[in-house]
Write an enzyme that holds these catalytic residues in place. Structure first.
Site, PDB file in Angstrom:
ATOM      1  N   ASP A 376       0.852  -1.189   0.000  1.00 17.32           N
ATOM      2  CA  ASP A 376       0.000   0.000   0.000  1.00 17.32           C
ATOM      3  C   ASP A 376       0.890   1.242   0.000  1.00 17.32           C
ATOM      4  O   ASP A 376       2.115   1.149  -0.058  1.00 17.32           O
ATOM      5  CB  ASP A 376      -0.909  -0.003   1.225  1.00 17.32           C
ATOM      6  CG  ASP A 376      -0.116   0.080   2.525  1.00 17.32           C
ATOM      7  OD1 ASP A 376      -0.028   1.180   3.088  1.00 17.32           O
ATOM      8  OD2 ASP A 376       0.421  -0.950   2.968  1.00 17.32           O
ATOM      9  N   HIS A 686       0.946  -8.870  -3.825  1.00 14.68           N
ATOM     10  CA  HIS A 686       0.007  -7.841  -3.363  1.00 14.68           C
ATOM     11  C   HIS A 686       0.814  -6.558  -3.191  1.00 14.68           C
ATOM     12  O   HIS A 686       1.256  -6.212  -2.102  1.00 14.68           O
ATOM     13  CB  HIS A 686      -0.633  -8.276  -2.047  1.00 14.68           C
ATOM     14  CG  HIS A 686      -1.714  -7.350  -1.576  1.00 14.68           C
ATOM     15  ND1 HIS A 686      -3.017  -7.426  -2.025  1.00 14.68           N
ATOM     16  CD2 HIS A 686      -1.690  -6.299  -0.719  1.00 14.68           C
ATOM     17  CE1 HIS A 686      -3.741  -6.491  -1.454  1.00 14.68           C
ATOM     18  NE2 HIS A 686      -2.961  -5.782  -0.650  1.00 14.68           N
TER      19      HIS A 686
END
Length: 758
Positions: A376, A686
């Site tokens: 992120d 991810h």
């Protein structure tokens, strides 16, 4: 009866279905979409209104777990964000009761969801559920990818519901690749064009997903992959100890080393040992081929176990992977443009350059810079400090292996690139210290995680989260480290670091009772919670003592009770950094030194025991938590630290090397866990830039096996697997396949220490 007739219809017996129809009166209204004409026929067999419907509870073909709500299944949950709030429970009527207090600002601000099923490519399904509300409103339902861009496989928007129970039903064909872990959800957030809704309750029942036609279905893969012989897929240096690991000790008694270029067998050895390795669910054996020292490309073969992946023997074998693990940190930089010259595919414009609001106030502050922490785009002091500490320690202990040519903008400036990279994070950390109090803000993020986009495309407002003791203590420690490391290169910067460290320590000492950090209620980004701050305080004192020699810090160290601490080298438990700092200081109090050495050795004993009992030489033991690869790298770092303070260069070095071998492929998953390296390497991380561009960034250490199964994809795919095999290469599995700067950093230290040994 209803389910039977559906199956008959799917089988093509439409005439029989018509003959068996019992009437047209419906128990509840039905809304059908995308039905290809099927629902109109099926509705004819609904029982008359004066009869009870046939119970669906006995229908075992329903793919939705807990969809009949006899109790609340753990596969069901409530997601809240963007001001949405509510709760879920199962009521006495056996319905899911969703209390909605605030619909928030987006349609998924309140979302009920269910995981735990799969969709097969080309298969035909029917999704159905009953729903009503205490007020008239609209909703959206979806079956979607549970990660990435969360796009829908099938959905319906603007579904109107009322106080009367309605039956929603739809058929669809799964046209995309099979997904073993999708999500069914109903979005009950902000939907209405004329404003927010008052508090209300929604009732859901009989959520069903039936497989109607699997004749063309493509199965999803859940099985193990990889060979029965595992090795370090990057390779070995000529003088390294070289061990091949065999999954089953009973299959073979001998093995061959084959020169790939010639096809010749260059060595034959014995397969020995029989180690019950519970974490992998295997009985493991070994084959030693250390005597092969000639540079080249090889593979291991055995009559029954087959072949290993190919590997290289060469003295410079780790040069490229070592450089890429450092450069990954540059590619995580925030707040500046990454140019094609240095970032290639991952070049992007400057991101997150706007001022951020201090949470709970209207005050704004420039906190641009630093590294994106993980997959992120948040920036967090606590894990950032751990990453900086590993880099600075690696340079302090093994400066000879670092160069000025990694390929970052600062390359060629006469300062090792690892220090340039660490300084980039340190410059950001300066901005995170409160000018008045000296306390350090915990993190800067949006209120929620950004979508799967490149960083410069994120436009969400940024918020600086409150000061925390753990962030302040970590900050004081790494600034003290920086003060001594950078002194030879930039004395003014070193002094600035020391001043900042002392200021942070003063804040911490005045606020030791304040505890740790928790996210505010409307913040869903990474929390990094920590309720124990004595280890951060201990680490800060130790580093300040090592840097300054001021005995007042030593006196404070002597007063601390550390017996309650769990030893660690992670972001949450940092006491091993403190022990190592004191034990490598120029002057030591013998009593303190002995006390700290015993604490350090107690952790070392655990590592050694775990390695001895594991056929793959893993230091993890029987449990593999989130970020297990970080712990393996951390343990390798601790073993190399032991070389420094216990002067046992052979045994601890060899155990550290086995941790690297594990990370680079000698493990039960057969994965080389550093992206871009090895034959079997993670390709679906991810990691938002990698996901956005469709190409995985090279040089990232993924999280690895997670036996706690902490995401829906892992729960579906890995349930029942042995702990060490609980890994899957899929971007939806954030608990297995995310990356972080503080997972790369101990790998940098580990590789630096191994590269430094001739």
């Amino acid at each position: 009866m209803k389910r039977l007739l559906k199956l008959l219809l799917v089988g093509g017996l439409i005439l029989l279905l018509a003959a068996c129809s019992k009437g047209e009166t419906e128990k509840i209204p039905e809304v059908s979409v995308e039905g290809e004409g099927m629902e109109d026929v099926l509705n004819e067999e609904d029982p008359p209104s004066d009869e009870e419907p046939v119970s669906s509870e006995e229908n075992t073909d329903n793919l939705i777990p807990g969809g009949y709500f006899s109790e609340l299944s753990p596969k069901w949950g409530l997601y809240e964000e963007s001001g949405g709030s509510g709760s879920i429970s199962v009521n006495t009527d056996g319905q899911l009761e969703v209390t909605i207090d605030n619909t928030g600002r987006v349609n998924y601000a309140v979302q009920i969801y269910c995981d735990g099923f799969e969709l097969l490519q080309n298969a035909v399904y029917e999704i159905a559920f009953d729903i009503r509300s205490t007020i008239d409103r609209t909703l959206e339902w979806r079956i979607q990818l549970n990660g990435g861009d969360y796009h829908a496989y099938t959905s319906q928007e603007n579904v109107a519901i009322s106080t009367e129970m309605q039956h929603i039903v739809s058929t669809f064909t799964m046209e995309e690749a099979s997904d073993p872990a999708p999500r069914f959800c109903i979005n009950l957030g902000f939907q209405e064009s004329d404003g927010e809704l008052a508090a209300h309750t929604v009732y859901v029942d009989n959520v069903e997903l039936f497989l109607l036609d699997a004749s063309n279905a493509v199965a999803s893969s859940k099985g193990d992959i990889g060979p029965s012989i595992n090795i370090n897929q990057v390779g070995y240096r000529t003088n390294d100890t070289k061990i091949a690991i065999f999954r089953d000790s009973s299959l073979d008694t001998s093995f061959d080393v084959v020169d790939v270029a010639t096809g010749n067998v260059v060595f034959t050895g014995d397969v020995v040992g029989s180690i019950e390795t519970e974490s992998a669910g295997e009985t493991v054996a070994h084959g030693d081929f250390t005597s092969i020292t000639k540079p080249g490309t090889y593979k291991i073969t055995a009559a029954n176990s087959g072949e290993s992946y190919e590997f290289v023997i060469a003295d410079n074998i780790y040069d490229d992977v070592f450089a890429d693990t450092v450069k990954m940190l540059y590619l995580q930089r925030c707040g500046i443009e990454l140019t094609e010259e240095h970032a290639d595919t991952f070049a992007h414009a400057a991101c997150h350059v706007q001022k951020a609001t201090i949470y709970g106030t209207t005050e704004t502050k420039d906190v641009s810079g630093g590294w994106h922490d993980a997959g992120d785009y948040g920036r967090y002091v606590v894990p950032g400090a751990k990453a900086v500490a590993d880099l600075l320690l690696a340079y302090e202990d093994y400066n000879e292996v670092f160069n000025d040519s990694v390929g970052i903008p600062e390359s060629g400036n006469g300062i090792p690139d690892v220090l340039d990279e660490a300084r980039y994070e340190l410059e950001w950390m300066f901005k995170m210290q409160d000018d008045q109090s000296g306390g350090v803000y915990h993190k800067v993020t949006g209120l929620k995680f950004a979508g799967t986009v490149m960083p410069e495309e994120v436009t969400d407002d940024l918020y600086i989260m409150p000061i925390s003791n753990c962030a302040t203590g970590d900050y004081a420690a790494v600034m003290a480290m920086a003060a001594r490391v950078y002194k030879q290169y930039d004395e003014a910067f070193a002094k600035e670091c020391l001043t900042a460290a002392i200021k942070a320590l003063n804040y911490l000492e005045n606020n030791l009772e304040d505890g740790g950090f928790v996210n505010p209620s409307d913040v869903t980004t990474g929390e990094y919670p920590d309720t124990e701050d004595i280890d951060e305080y201990f680490w800060a004192l130790s580093e300040l003592y090592k840097t300054t020699g001021d005995t007042s810090y030593e006196e404070k160290l002597s007063l601390l009770d550390l017996n309650s601490l769990e030893n660690g080298l992670g972001w949450q438990t940092v006491d091993l950094y403190g022990y190592y700092a004191y034990l490598t200081a120029d002057k030591q109090n013998p009593e303190l030194s002995n006390r700290f050495m015993e604490k350090f050795k107690s952790y070392l004993v655990t590592i050694e025991k775990n390695i001895e009992e594991d056929g793959y030489y893993s230091s993890m033991g029987k449990v593999y938590p989130w970020g297990s690869n970080m712990t393996l790298a951390n343990n390798g770092e601790v073993l190399l630290m032991a070389n420094k303070i216990l002067e046992d260069n052979d045994s601890y070095y060899e155990l550290a090397k086995k941790q690297l071998d594990y990370l680079l492929g000698a493990n039960s998953t057969s994965y080389c866990f550093v992206t871009g390296y090895g034959t079997l390497t993670p390709e679906n991380t991810h990691h938002r830039p990698s996901q956005s561009l469709g190409i995985t960034m090279v040089g990232m250490l993924v999280g690895g096996a997670n036996s706690n199964l902490e995401d829906p994809y892992a729960q579906n795919v890995l349930d029942g697997k042995p702990a060490a095999k609980c890994y899957v290469d899929n971007e939806q599995s954030y608990s297995c396949n995310e990356v972080t700067v503080y997972w790369n950093s101990p790998l940098v230290y580990l590789m630096a220490g191994l590269n430094a040994k001739e």
